[in-house]
Design a protein around this motif. Structure first.
Motif, mmCIF file in Angstrom:
data_model
loop_
_atom_site.group_PDB
_atom_site.id
_atom_site.type_symbol
_atom_site.label_atom_id
_atom_site.label_comp_id
_atom_site.label_asym_id
_atom_site.label_seq_id
_atom_site.Cartn_x
_atom_site.Cartn_y
_atom_site.Cartn_z
ATOM 1 N N MET A 298 -11.186 -6.805 5.914
ATOM 2 C CA MET A 298 -9.938 -7.505 5.751
ATOM 3 C C MET A 298 -8.858 -6.489 5.352
ATOM 4 S SD MET A 298 -9.201 -10.705 3.284
ATOM 5 C CE MET A 298 -7.674 -11.553 3.411
ATOM 6 N N TYR A 299 -7.658 -6.701 5.835
ATOM 7 C CA TYR A 299 -6.535 -5.808 5.578
ATOM 8 C C TYR A 299 -5.393 -6.575 4.925
ATOM 9 C CZ TYR A 299 -8.902 -2.392 8.467
ATOM 10 O OH TYR A 299 -9.806 -1.509 8.961
ATOM 11 N N LEU A 300 -4.618 -5.856 4.110
ATOM 12 C CA LEU A 300 -3.518 -6.470 3.381
ATOM 13 C C LEU A 300 -2.180 -5.868 3.812
ATOM 14 C CD1 LEU A 300 -5.037 -6.322 -0.211
ATOM 15 C CD2 LEU A 300 -5.042 -8.266 1.350
ATOM 16 N N THR A 301 -1.150 -6.701 3.791
ATOM 17 C CA THR A 301 0.200 -6.223 4.039
ATOM 18 C C THR A 301 0.751 -5.588 2.768
ATOM 19 O OG1 THR A 301 1.251 -8.273 3.348
ATOM 20 C CG2 THR A 301 0.614 -8.119 5.677
ATOM 21 N N ARG A 302 1.914 -4.978 2.898
ATOM 22 C CA ARG A 302 2.556 -4.354 1.736
ATOM 23 C C ARG A 302 2.848 -5.388 0.655
ATOM 24 N NH1 ARG A 302 8.399 -2.800 0.797
ATOM 25 N NH2 ARG A 302 8.729 -4.079 2.625
ATOM 26 N N LYS A 303 3.333 -6.560 1.053
ATOM 27 C CA LYS A 303 3.625 -7.612 0.074
ATOM 28 C C LYS A 303 2.356 -8.120 -0.590
ATOM 29 C CE LYS A 303 7.952 -9.251 2.032
ATOM 30 N NZ LYS A 303 8.667 -10.375 2.620
ATOM 31 N N GLU A 304 1.279 -8.225 0.159
ATOM 32 C CA GLU A 304 0.007 -8.695 -0.407
ATOM 33 C C GLU A 304 -0.556 -7.668 -1.399
ATOM 34 O OE1 GLU A 304 -1.584 -11.443 3.310
ATOM 35 O OE2 GLU A 304 -2.018 -9.293 3.301
ATOM 36 N N VAL A 305 -0.432 -6.382 -1.057
ATOM 37 C CA VAL A 305 -0.886 -5.322 -1.969
ATOM 38 C C VAL A 305 -0.067 -5.367 -3.258
ATOM 39 C CG1 VAL A 305 -1.046 -2.828 -2.315
ATOM 40 C CG2 VAL A 305 -1.758 -3.830 -0.142
ATOM 41 N N ALA A 306 1.241 -5.521 -3.110
ATOM 42 C CA ALA A 306 2.113 -5.579 -4.281
ATOM 43 C C ALA A 306 1.751 -6.760 -5.177
ATOM 44 C CB ALA A 306 3.571 -5.678 -3.837
ATOM 45 N N ALA A 307 1.507 -7.920 -4.570
ATOM 46 C CA ALA A 307 1.148 -9.100 -5.352
ATOM 47 C C ALA A 307 -0.198 -8.898 -6.050
ATOM 48 C CB ALA A 307 1.099 -10.329 -4.449
ATOM 49 N N LYS A 308 -1.144 -8.301 -5.367
ATOM 50 C CA LYS A 308 -2.478 -8.085 -5.948
ATOM 51 C C LYS A 308 -2.418 -7.122 -7.130
ATOM 52 C CE LYS A 308 -7.247 -7.181 -4.710
ATOM 53 N NZ LYS A 308 -7.673 -8.242 -5.590
ATOM 54 N N LEU A 309 -1.571 -6.092 -7.023
ATOM 55 C CA LEU A 309 -1.482 -5.085 -8.084
ATOM 56 C C LEU A 309 -0.437 -5.424 -9.141
ATOM 57 C CD1 LEU A 309 -1.768 -1.835 -5.942
ATOM 58 C CD2 LEU A 309 -3.576 -3.026 -7.189
ATOM 59 N N GLY A 310 0.389 -6.435 -8.884
ATOM 60 C CA GLY A 310 1.408 -6.818 -9.846
ATOM 61 C C GLY A 310 2.569 -5.835 -9.908
ATOM 62 N N ILE A 311 2.922 -5.251 -8.769
ATOM 63 C CA ILE A 311 4.031 -4.307 -8.695
ATOM 64 C C ILE A 311 4.987 -4.751 -7.603
ATOM 65 C CG2 ILE A 311 2.714 -2.342 -9.567
ATOM 66 C CD1 ILE A 311 2.254 -1.456 -6.705
ATOM 67 N N SER A 312 6.139 -4.119 -7.521
ATOM 68 C CA SER A 312 7.091 -4.479 -6.467
ATOM 69 C C SER A 312 6.677 -3.802 -5.166
ATOM 70 C CB SER A 312 8.503 -4.046 -6.850
ATOM 71 O OG SER A 312 8.626 -2.643 -6.750
ATOM 72 N N PRO A 313 7.046 -4.381 -4.031
ATOM 73 C CA PRO A 313 6.721 -3.748 -2.750
ATOM 74 C C PRO A 313 7.300 -2.337 -2.625
ATOM 75 C CG PRO A 313 7.348 -6.022 -2.388
ATOM 76 C CD PRO A 313 7.618 -5.719 -3.841
ATOM 77 N N ALA A 314 8.456 -2.080 -3.213
ATOM 78 C CA ALA A 314 9.044 -0.737 -3.138
ATOM 79 C C ALA A 314 8.214 0.292 -3.903
ATOM 80 C CB ALA A 314 10.468 -0.768 -3.682
ATOM 81 N N LEU B 158 1.865 -1.385 8.966
ATOM 82 C CA LEU B 158 0.920 -0.699 8.079
ATOM 83 C C LEU B 158 0.060 -1.744 7.385
ATOM 84 C CD1 LEU B 158 3.349 1.780 6.284
ATOM 85 C CD2 LEU B 158 1.885 2.254 8.236
ATOM 86 N N ARG B 159 -1.214 -1.447 7.228
ATOM 87 C CA ARG B 159 -2.127 -2.346 6.523
ATOM 88 C C ARG B 159 -3.059 -1.512 5.654
ATOM 89 N NH1 ARG B 159 1.161 -5.276 8.173
ATOM 90 N NH2 ARG B 159 0.925 -7.186 9.369
ATOM 91 N N TRP B 160 -3.401 -2.072 4.480
ATOM 92 C CA TRP B 160 -4.317 -1.416 3.556
ATOM 93 C C TRP B 160 -5.648 -2.151 3.559
ATOM 94 C CZ3 TRP B 160 0.825 -1.433 3.069
ATOM 95 C CH2 TRP B 160 1.454 -0.262 2.672
ATOM 96 N N PRO B 161 -6.764 -1.430 3.683
ATOM 97 C CA PRO B 161 -8.069 -2.084 3.580
ATOM 98 C C PRO B 161 -8.243 -2.689 2.185
ATOM 99 C CG PRO B 161 -8.296 0.115 4.514
ATOM 100 C CD PRO B 161 -6.891 -0.013 4.022
ATOM 101 N N LEU B 162 -8.665 -3.938 2.142
ATOM 102 C CA LEU B 162 -8.853 -4.649 0.879
ATOM 103 C C LEU B 162 -9.798 -3.886 -0.037
ATOM 104 C CD1 LEU B 162 -8.502 -7.108 -0.972
ATOM 105 C CD2 LEU B 162 -10.335 -8.210 0.309
ATOM 106 N N ARG B 163 -10.872 -3.356 0.505
ATOM 107 C CA ARG B 163 -11.859 -2.635 -0.294
ATOM 108 C C ARG B 163 -11.223 -1.437 -1.010
ATOM 109 N NH1 ARG B 163 -14.437 1.771 0.777
ATOM 110 N NH2 ARG B 163 -13.946 1.722 2.983
ATOM 111 N N GLU B 164 -10.360 -0.690 -0.320
ATOM 112 C CA GLU B 164 -9.718 0.475 -0.936
ATOM 113 C C GLU B 164 -8.741 0.071 -2.040
ATOM 114 O OE1 GLU B 164 -8.050 3.243 1.848
ATOM 115 O OE2 GLU B 164 -9.885 3.295 3.044
ATOM 116 N N ILE B 165 -8.047 -1.037 -1.835
ATOM 117 C CA ILE B 165 -7.116 -1.516 -2.858
ATOM 118 C C ILE B 165 -7.887 -1.996 -4.087
ATOM 119 C CG2 ILE B 165 -5.353 -3.252 -3.389
ATOM 120 C CD1 ILE B 165 -4.443 -0.891 -1.580
#
Length: 86
Positions: free
Chosen positions: A1-17, A39-46
């Motif tokens: 599974m891959y995450l978008t920039r907004k999804e990564v930001a929400a998961k980590l609790g940071i802003s997309p920038a 661009l997509r980030w692998p869920l496992r790596e995040i």
């Protein structure tokens, strides 16, 4: 599974920038480029990054909050036989 920039930001609790700043500093894993603009980030790596960040976090004892404004004066002590002026 891959995450978008907004999804990564929400998961980590940071802003997309902030994601780009973390990528430039080498802290955040590099994304997979699906096209020129996607661009997509692998869920496992995040999740691994998140766990590593939690493990390396230093626990700092919480300090009590400082009072705001001037300190209160001590109440005026009245003698029992004097009536209150309210």
């Amino acid at each position: 599974m891959y995450l978008t920039r907004k999804e990564v930001a929400a998961k980590l609790g940071i802003s997309p920038a902030t994601i780009y700043n973390l990528m430039r500093s080498g802290e955040l894993p590099q994304p997979v480029r699906w096209s020129r603009t996607v661009l997509r980030w692998p869920l496992r790596e995040i999740e691994e990054y998140e766990q590593k960040a939690l493990d390396s976090r230093k626990i700092v004892p919480r300090q009590p909050p400082k009072p705001i404004g001037r300190p209160r004066r001590r109440p005026i002590e009245r003698e029992p036989d004097q009536p209150d002026d309210h």
